[in-house]
Structures are given as structure tokens and as C-alpha cells.
Design a protein around this motif. Structure first.
Motif, PDB file in Angstrom:
ATOM      1  N   UNK A   1     -20.149 -26.814  38.316  1.00  0.00           N
ATOM      2  CA  UNK A   1     -19.379 -28.016  38.623  1.00  0.00           C
ATOM      3  C   UNK A   1     -18.715 -27.848  39.978  1.00  0.00           C
ATOM      4  N   UNK A   2     -18.778 -28.902  40.785  1.00  0.00           N
ATOM      5  CA  UNK A   2     -18.201 -28.904  42.124  1.00  0.00           C
ATOM      6  C   UNK A   2     -17.371 -30.167  42.263  1.00  0.00           C
ATOM      7  N   UNK A   3     -16.112 -30.006  42.687  1.00  0.00           N
ATOM      8  CA  UNK A   3     -15.273 -31.194  42.837  1.00  0.00           C
ATOM      9  C   UNK A   3     -14.400 -31.113  44.081  1.00  0.00           C
ATOM     10  N   UNK A   4     -14.177 -32.288  44.608  1.00  0.00           N
ATOM     11  CA  UNK A   4     -13.230 -32.491  45.699  1.00  0.00           C
ATOM     12  C   UNK A   4     -12.391 -33.692  45.306  1.00  0.00           C
ATOM     13  N   UNK A   5     -11.313 -33.902  46.014  1.00  0.00           N
ATOM     14  CA  UNK A   5     -10.479 -35.052  45.686  1.00  0.00           C
ATOM     15  C   UNK A   5     -10.204 -35.860  46.944  1.00  0.00           C
ATOM     16  N   UNK A   6      -9.892 -37.126  46.711  1.00  0.00           N
ATOM     17  CA  UNK A   6      -9.548 -38.024  47.809  1.00  0.00           C
ATOM     18  C   UNK A   6      -8.412 -38.930  47.342  1.00  0.00           C
ATOM     19  N   UNK A   7      -7.469 -39.130  48.246  1.00  0.00           N
ATOM     20  CA  UNK A   7      -6.333 -40.012  47.968  1.00  0.00           C
ATOM     21  C   UNK A   7      -6.610 -41.346  48.639  1.00  0.00           C
ATOM     22  N   UNK A   8      -6.515 -42.441  47.883  1.00  0.00           N
ATOM     23  CA  UNK A   8      -6.753 -43.760  48.465  1.00  0.00           C
ATOM     24  C   UNK A   8      -5.554 -44.170  49.327  1.00  0.00           C
TER      25      UNK A   8
END
Length: 136
Positions: free
Chosen positions: A110-117
Motif C-alpha cells: 500500500x502506498x499513500x500520500x495526502x493532499x489538503x484542498x
């Protein structure tokens, strides 16, 4: 009929939010959109309702959280590959998002990144190896 989810988010600048959610793969449903709200369709079962603060306030008397300063929720959205995660994050940043407000995670399967709107709502953009899921 399959269950659907409508995530309701208060936004300060509706047009900026529409651009951001279009960049992460959403399409605007005009049937549920006007100058106070936009329904962004991410899949047949996932919809994000972008609501101006005035419109959002018609649904609740509770104060709207300052999600730039606090965490109100973490929303997660799957993609088909690591490359698609990275490409989507790049598009989201180009549309006004902030990359990786939370640490990137790479667990192999599993690979994840995050982004803030633009309004501070954080989305986890992630990929999971479907073959790893079959062995658990």
C-alpha cells in the motif's frame, strides 16, 4: 440499489473548490449544482457536495470547523497505481491543493500520500496491491 456516499464539505470559494475536485478526477453534476453548491462525482457511488458556508449553515447550527488549523476528518480515495497516486497529487497541487500535509506512507502493498484542498480538508490518495488483499 447500491449504497452511495455524499460527503458534504463547507467551502469558501466555490469555483476554486470545483477546480480542485475536477483535478482529482471529479466531474460536476449540474442537476445538484447551483451558485451555492456543486456536486462533484468521483464515482458512481462517491459524490462530494461542495457547499458555500451560507448553504452549509442551512444544514447545521454547529459552527464550521477551521480545517486549516484542526483535523475534522481524513477522507481516503483509492487509485489504480502508485504512478496514478503521484500524478493525481501533482494535479491537485496545480489546482490549489497542498501536498503531503501528513507523512507519505509506503508499506509495500500500500502506498499513500495526502493532499489538503483549498479549504483545509485532507484527502488520503492511495493505492493497494489487490493481490496482497487476496492473501489476508
Amino acid at each position: 440499489m447500491p449504497k452511495m456516499i455524499f460527503v458534504n464539505l463547507p467551502v469558501t470559494e466555490l469555483s476554486n473548490s470545483i477546480a480542485f475536485y475536477t483535478a482529482i478526477g471529479g466531474s460536476r453534476n449540474p442537476q445538484f449544482s447551483d451558485d451555492t453548491a456543486a456536486c462533484m462525482v468521483l464515482s458512481e457511488s462517491i459524490h462530494v457536495m461542495l457547499l458555500t458556508h451560507a448553504k452549509y449553515s442551512t444544514f447545521t447550527t454547529r459552527p464550521i470547523a477551521n480545517t486549516h488549523a484542526t483535523s475534522a476528518s481524513l477522507l481516503a480515495l483509492t487509485f489504480d497505481s502508485r504512478d496514478e497516486v503521484n500524478a493525481t497529487l501533482d494535479l491537485a497541487v496545480a489546482a490549489g491543493g497542498l501536498a503531503d500535509p501528513n507523512p507519505q506512507q509506503d508499506l509495500g502493498f500500500m502506498f499513500s500520500r495526502s493532499v489538503q484542498d483549498p479549504d483545509g480538508h485532507v484527502w488520503e490518495i492511495f493505492w493497494m496491491d489487490p493481490t496482497a488483499l487476496a492473501t489476508t
